[in-house]
Design an enzyme around this catalytic site. Structure first.
Site, PDB file in Angstrom:
ATOM      1  N   LYS A 165      70.714  54.661  35.861  1.00 55.16           N
ATOM      2  CA  LYS A 165      70.745  53.267  36.312  1.00 55.16           C
ATOM      3  C   LYS A 165      72.147  52.944  36.814  1.00 55.16           C
ATOM      4  CE  LYS A 165      68.604  49.118  34.370  1.00 55.16           C
ATOM      5  NZ  LYS A 165      68.438  48.397  33.114  1.00 55.16           N
TER       6      LYS A 165
HETATM    7  C1  E4P Z   1      66.112  45.801  32.958  1.00 56.23           C
HETATM    8  O1  E4P Z   1      66.317  46.850  33.490  1.00 56.23           O
HETATM    9  C2  E4P Z   1      67.122  44.749  32.781  1.00 56.23           C
HETATM   10  O2  E4P Z   1      68.263  45.281  32.246  1.00 56.23           O
HETATM   11  C3  E4P Z   1      66.611  43.612  31.959  1.00 56.23           C
HETATM   12  O3  E4P Z   1      65.266  43.348  32.327  1.00 56.23           O
HETATM   13  C4  E4P Z   1      67.466  42.396  31.996  1.00 56.23           C
HETATM   14  O4  E4P Z   1      66.807  41.329  31.360  1.00 56.23           O
HETATM   15  P1  E4P Z   1      67.568  39.985  30.940  1.00 56.23           P
HETATM   16  O5  E4P Z   1      67.963  39.252  32.162  1.00 56.23           O
HETATM   17  O6  E4P Z   1      66.558  39.225  30.117  1.00 56.23           O
HETATM   18  O7  E4P Z   1      68.763  40.412  30.128  1.00 56.23           O
END
Ligand code: E4P
Length: 217
Positions: free
Chosen positions: A83
């Protein structure tokens, strides 16, 4: 539609995985911090449990170090998706790592133009953050719609991974629009089972079971 679970909590992943609800897992530095575990150790445990892609996020901001971190992360298991953030350096890292045959999830996407760049850089997944756009009174779903249209217009194969999902309606709307994947916290996935008419109907059936002394075993 694929379901990824947005957590680094092993027990929660295992519970949903046993029900066939887990097509992959996403983590981020905040989720790793919340787990209190070492990133390599907990990511390996998740990869051992789940067959699908497991996203593990780099910590660097320059392309060269992101690439080095990505190469280390993919050694954990075959199902790692590296990522990287949607920055110019992140896109450079995406291109190099995908050219090497690795899965890359480009995260922190807040505009359709950013998603277009990620697809051009060969991203396996693009992660538009719905909830965080809603938080600032913008329309997260409109972004998913725009990306779907643009990717379909040109046949980009990058999968739309609707992220920052905070409610069951976010899941429903993502499914309607045709996001390839949603990633949601375990509580949101489990909340999808709830309906007041199911509870009401079950209460009525239970009352009749008791009244008529219906027994099967
Ligand atoms: C997923 O890859 C993200 O890191 C995550 O969905 C972020 O979610 P949030 O905005 O609730 O922290």
């Amino acid at each position: 539609m694929k379901f990824f679970v947005d957590t680094a909590e092993i027990d929660a992943i295992a519970e949903l995985n046993d029900l066939g609800m887990v097509d992959g897992v996403t983590t981020n530095p905040s989720l790793i911090k919340k787990s209190g575990r070492d990133i390599i150790e907990v990511t390996k445990e998740i990869c051992d449990l789940v067959d699908g892609p497991v996203s593990a996020e780099v910590t660097a901001t320059d392309a060269e170090t992101m690439i080095a971190e990505g190469r280390k992360l993919v050694e954990i298991a075959e199902n790692i998706a590296v990522k990287v953030p949607l920055t110019w350096d992140g896109l450079k890292a995406c291109k190099t790592l995908t050219d090497e045959g690795h899965m890359v999830n480009v995260t922190l996407c807040f505009s359709a133009n950013q998603a277009l760049l990620a697809a051009k850089a060969g991203a396996t997944f693009i992660s538009p953050f719905i909830g965080r756009l809603d938080d600032i009174n913008l329309d997260g779903m409109e972004l998913i719609e725009d990306i779907r249209t643009i990717y379909d217009n040109f046949g980009f194969e990058t999968q739309i991974l609707a992220a920052s999902i905070r409610s069951v309606n976010h899941v429903l709307d993502s499914a309607r629009i045709g996001a390839d994947v949603i990633t949601a916290p375990p509580a949101v996935i489990k909340a999808m089972v709830n309906h007041p008419l199911t509870d009401k109907g079950l209460d009525a059936f239970l009352a009749d079971i008791k009244a008529a002394e219906i027994k099967i075993l």
